[in-house]
Design a protein around this motif. Sequence first.
Motif, PDB file in Angstrom:
ATOM      1  N   CYS A  12      65.119  55.020   3.329  1.00 32.98           N
ATOM      2  CA  CYS A  12      64.292  56.527   2.952  1.00 32.98           C
ATOM      3  C   CYS A  12      65.288  57.726   3.136  1.00 32.98           C
ATOM      4  O   CYS A  12      65.967  58.309   2.292  1.00 32.98           O
ATOM      5  CB  CYS A  12      63.413  57.129   3.957  1.00 32.98           C
ATOM      6  N   CYS A  35      57.739  59.426   4.284  1.00 33.59           N
ATOM      7  CA  CYS A  35      58.154  58.240   3.047  1.00 33.59           C
ATOM      8  C   CYS A  35      58.372  56.859   3.903  1.00 33.59           C
ATOM      9  O   CYS A  35      57.022  56.285   3.420  1.00 33.59           O
ATOM     10  CB  CYS A  35      59.704  58.485   2.995  1.00 33.59           C
ATOM     11  N   ARG A  67      55.708  54.436   1.664  1.00 33.89           N
ATOM     12  CA  ARG A  67      55.322  53.535   1.052  1.00 33.89           C
ATOM     13  C   ARG A  67      56.747  52.895   2.363  1.00 33.89           C
ATOM     14  O   ARG A  67      58.006  51.763   1.576  1.00 33.89           O
ATOM     15  CB  ARG A  67      57.501  54.941   0.065  1.00 33.89           C
TER      16      ARG A  67
END
Length: 241
Positions: free
Chosen positions: A124, A179, A183
């Motif tokens: 990230c 993030c 993700r």
Amino acid sequence: MSIDQPSRRAFLAGSVVTVGAGGAYVLTRSDETAHDISPSIHSSDETTAFGVDLAGKPIVGSPDAPLEIYYWTDFQCPFCERFERETFPDLIRNYVEPGDVRVVLIALPYFGADSMTAAVASKCVWEQVRDDDPFAYWDWHAAVFDEQGEKNSGWASTENLLEYTRSVDAVDADALESCLEDRRPELEDAVETDADRARSIGVTGTPTFIVFDPDSEAAGSLVGAQPLERFDKAIDRIKNA
């Protein structure tokens, strides 16, 4: 293709050094920082001649360096911390800054869930800074290793990683938090892909290093927190293969 298959590469077994349990980490951190250097850092989307996809991986040193060192690391690994503190700075000064070697950093979460969290956070942060301020990743990387505690004690939890990130001026902790929330599955898959590639060439622990010459395709491996002298010998052997 396995690293020890000679059909494509001359793997130099003489450069393999293995550190086992007898090399237990007992040193305490020095008050002097191991990160008083400012190496260039770049990104790439190429797949190297060694078969490593560089996308998403910080690369320390010149894109044109004739030799590559692949460095598999875990933020929870005490031998990795020792290498970062005792050897990496001199390796950078002696080989990376002169343009002789570039080092590819590859997260290998060997010690469980918190290691994976740190590996994902690393990806990230790299994605956040690589285009505008890639050196900020080096500061973040150093800050996390400086906070290393006992394995799986919680020091590398999401909450703590965010706290360490707030101490690094050029990295946005809020962006890192987003993030990690949004993700993580995608980036975990990327880390697992890297881990599969590592296992396919015999990398089973951290830190592991492979010195590689793309021209001759000679490769040599070192395992553990090796001193600079071991890298000197491995690099010289690969250069002259």
